[in-house]
Design an enzyme around this catalytic site. Structure first.
Site, PDB file in Angstrom:
ATOM      1  N   GLU A  50       4.146 -18.918  13.209  1.00 23.69           N
ATOM      2  CA  GLU A  50       4.696 -19.107  14.547  1.00 23.69           C
ATOM      3  C   GLU A  50       6.204 -18.853  14.564  1.00 23.69           C
ATOM      4  OE1 GLU A  50       0.928 -21.317  14.184  1.00 23.69           O
ATOM      5  OE2 GLU A  50       2.747 -21.175  12.955  1.00 23.69           O
ATOM      6  N   PRO A 245       3.742   1.969  -2.801  1.00 19.92           N
ATOM      7  CA  PRO A 245       2.665   0.994  -3.018  1.00 19.92           C
ATOM      8  C   PRO A 245       2.988  -0.345  -2.378  1.00 19.92           C
ATOM      9  CG  PRO A 245       3.479   1.896  -5.109  1.00 19.92           C
ATOM     10  CD  PRO A 245       4.392   2.369  -4.052  1.00 19.92           C
ATOM     11  N   ARG A 246       1.955  -1.022  -1.921  1.00 14.51           N
ATOM     12  CA  ARG A 246       2.143  -2.341  -1.320  1.00 14.51           C
ATOM     13  C   ARG A 246       2.812  -3.290  -2.299  1.00 14.51           C
ATOM     14  NH1 ARG A 246       2.547  -4.937   3.539  1.00 14.51           N
ATOM     15  NH2 ARG A 246       1.641  -7.022   3.475  1.00 14.51           N
ATOM     16  N   GLY A 284      12.073  -4.234  -0.286  1.00 16.81           N
ATOM     17  CA  GLY A 284      13.125  -4.351   0.708  1.00 16.81           C
ATOM     18  C   GLY A 284      13.691  -3.062   1.240  1.00 16.81           C
TER      19      GLY A 284
END
Length: 402
Positions: A50, A245-246, A284
């Site tokens: 949230e 790549p993730r 990043g």
């Protein structure tokens, strides 16, 4: 009265538990620790999800008023503190904790993110003249049906809300049916899209036209991407690939796949900045790769990972490609497909699709612009919401807050 009596009884038991070693979190939620400093805006979100969704709104408001963030979880609290904002666990919905919290914080506006309705909190805020607002409000049909059996509880809570921006039309309608005043309704916003929509899109640039980014790929996808790149490059000389790549820790594994095909290995982790194939195995820097690529394959969609969000490449005006596995964001991909902003591909037609877009950049640019336009439409304009929240806070300004 029954609810208040039950809350007082529960609080007495919780205070005893806290004194007997119930833990720091319980003491913080009962406001038995150091009280909060005076603030102007109290923002509450249940936890990480949230608060992340509302970060753009929170940080914008924090530019011109003091903000205190609360969460129900230590991870949410700590994340908000990491943004440089005062943060603590939210007071429990019991009279003593709420009283101590409000006595110390003295907010001018209480803002809740998404979907928490606390009857006592609502009543005590109203008694102190603190306006209440909600952003990204959502309520499922099932939750609305449950609250519908407690209209005597939910209707006063909703009736005290002075400004509410719903996440979707269904939630807005359900909240109105439960007692939300029409005058409180603000234009709907998708909070999760405000951050990507705030990214300044890059201009059309020939340097991007023949750069293909495979973003956040998973095991099993890099091999398909490399095979497609070899075939697409034969049809489109000068094509470049950024393979991200993730999980950058898989860099060695992906580098081996590149080398096994007789292709040169240039790794960002080793300092490479540009190459025919650039292995972006760092953290990043995804924004940098989106900015450089005119074509983007969304990872996690060629293999059954459910697909990652398409809105990040949309923010950068990338032509979006995706495989068949997009269950995590099925409605979003479907909307982008309908808008001509994205194309579904398979391992068999990936090379031909990339080659066509790279050799006909006007199509890729049109797709990128369509993706960005849909993102902005879905996100909505936060300006009216921000103006209304500032007005509510200013209207509640008191001389004891310096």
């Amino acid at each position: 009265m029954i609810h208040l009596a039950a809350a007082r009884l529960a609080e007495a038991g919780l205070r005893l538990r806290a004194r007997l070693g119930g833990g720091e979190s319980l003491r913080e939620r009962l406001v038995m620790d150091a009280p909060p400093q005076p603030t102007e805006l109290w923002v509450h979100g249940a936890s990480v999800g949230e608060l992340v969704s509302a970060r753009t709104v929170i940080e914008t408001l924090a530019q011109d008023m003091r903000v205190l963030v609360t969460a129900n979880s230590p991870t949410g609290r700590d994340m908000a503190a990491g943004w440089g904002l005062p943060a603590r666990l939210a007071p429990l919905d019991v009279p003593g904790a709420l009283g101590r919290f409000l006595d110390a914080a003295r907010p001018r506006l209480a803002l809740t993110v998404e979907g928490e309705f606390w009857p006592l909190r609502s009543r005590l805020l109203a008694a102190r003249g603190v306006p209440q607002a909600m952003i990204g409000a959502r309520i499922s049909a099932r939750s609305a049906a449950r609250w519908g059996r407690l209209r005597g509880v939910i209707a006063p809570v909703l009736g005290r809300i002075e400004a509410l921006s719903a996440q979707d039309a269904g939630s807005e309608a359900r909240l109105r049916a439960l007692g939300l005043p029409d005058a409180a309704i603000l234009p709907r916003l998708d909070l999760k899209l405000l951050a990507p929509a705030a990214i300044p899109p890059p201009p059309d640039d020939p340097a991007r036209d023949r750069v293909w980014l495979a973003a956040s790929t998973h095991e099993g996808e890099e091999a398909q991407v490399l095979e497609a790149f070899i075939d697409a490059r034969a049809a489109c000389p000068g094509l470049r690939l950024i393979l991200a790549p993730r999980h950058p820790r898989r860099g060695d594994e992906v580098a081996a796949l590149i080398a096994a095909r007789g292709l040169p290995v240039a790794r960002r982790s080793s300092g490479a900045e540009d190459a025919e194939i650039l292995l972006a195995d760092t953290l990043g820097e995804m924004a940098h790769w989106y900015a450089r690529a005119g074509i983007c394959l969304v990872g996690g969609s060629l293999t059954d990972r459910g697909g990652h969000t398409p809105w990040e490449p949309a923010a950068w005006r990338c032509a979006i490609l995706h495989g068949p596995h997009v269950s995590n964001h099925a409605a979003n991909f479907a909307a982008l497909d309908r808008a001509g902003a994205a194309l579904p591909v398979t391992a068999q037609d990936l090379a031909a699709t990339v080659a066509r877009l790279a050799t006909a950049p006007e199509e890729a640019r049109r797709m990128g612009h369509a993706a960005r336009a849909l993102l902005e439409e879905r996100a909505g304009d936060p300006a009216p919401l921000l103006a209304r929240l500032r007005d509510l806070a200013q209207g509640a300004r008191r001389p004891d807050i310096q």
